[in-house]
Design a protein around this motif. Sequence first.
Motif, PDB file in Angstrom:
ATOM      1  N   ASP A  22       0.839  -1.204   0.000  1.00 29.28           N
ATOM      2  CA  ASP A  22       0.000   0.000   0.000  1.00 29.28           C
ATOM      3  C   ASP A  22       0.872   1.251   0.000  1.00 29.28           C
ATOM      4  N   LYS A  23       1.977   1.230   0.706  1.00 31.08           N
ATOM      5  CA  LYS A  23       2.911   2.357   0.698  1.00 31.08           C
ATOM      6  C   LYS A  23       3.483   2.554  -0.706  1.00 31.08           C
ATOM      7  N   ALA A  26       0.850   4.120  -2.810  1.00 24.33           N
ATOM      8  CA  ALA A  26       0.670   5.526  -2.446  1.00 24.33           C
ATOM      9  C   ALA A  26       1.758   6.393  -3.071  1.00 24.33           C
ATOM     10  N   LYS A  27       2.986   5.907  -3.047  1.00 24.07           N
ATOM     11  CA  LYS A  27       4.096   6.680  -3.611  1.00 24.07           C
ATOM     12  C   LYS A  27       3.989   6.812  -5.127  1.00 24.07           C
ATOM     13  N   ASN A  28       3.338   5.842  -5.758  1.00 25.95           N
ATOM     14  CA  ASN A  28       3.219   5.846  -7.211  1.00 25.95           C
ATOM     15  C   ASN A  28       1.843   6.298  -7.700  1.00 25.95           C
ATOM     16  N   TYR A  29       1.065   6.895  -6.804  1.00 28.00           N
ATOM     17  CA  TYR A  29      -0.249   7.461  -7.143  1.00 28.00           C
ATOM     18  C   TYR A  29      -1.169   6.443  -7.825  1.00 28.00           C
ATOM     19  N   LYS A  30      -1.168   5.230  -7.316  1.00 28.86           N
ATOM     20  CA  LYS A  30      -2.020   4.158  -7.845  1.00 28.86           C
ATOM     21  C   LYS A  30      -3.201   3.951  -6.907  1.00 28.86           C
ATOM     22  N   ARG A  31      -4.135   3.129  -7.361  1.00 29.66           N
ATOM     23  CA  ARG A  31      -5.289   2.781  -6.530  1.00 29.66           C
ATOM     24  C   ARG A  31      -4.803   2.017  -5.312  1.00 29.66           C
ATOM     25  N   ARG A  32      -5.279   2.422  -4.134  1.00 28.68           N
ATOM     26  CA  ARG A  32      -4.777   1.927  -2.862  1.00 28.68           C
ATOM     27  C   ARG A  32      -5.584   0.756  -2.324  1.00 28.68           C
ATOM     28  N   HIS A  59       4.386   4.137   7.216  1.00 25.40           N
ATOM     29  CA  HIS A  59       3.111   4.250   6.512  1.00 25.40           C
ATOM     30  C   HIS A  59       1.966   4.201   7.510  1.00 25.40           C
TER      31      HIS A  59
END
Length: 82
Positions: A22-23, A26-32, A59
């Motif tokens: 999930d981290k 989040a860093k790659n601006y993807k669906r979480r 995180h």
Amino acid sequence: MLSLFYALLTINFLAFLLIGYDKYLAKNYKRRISEKTLLSFTFFGGTIGSGLSMLIFRHKIAKRSYLFKFWTIVIIQILVLF
């Protein structure tokens, strides 16, 4: 008894991986991954894996609502054990 150990070990390992992943998302601006999913793994025995992952990957440690839910689960688990 040994089966329970391996089940908890697996759940903790998966919880650790999920929070790390999930981290990454989040860093790659993807669906979480939803908080509900992350907290479900914590609730069903992945407390140690989740906690370690939160510290190692840094995180979810600043999000108060998540931390409140996490620590509520931890306290409930402690109370159930005793």
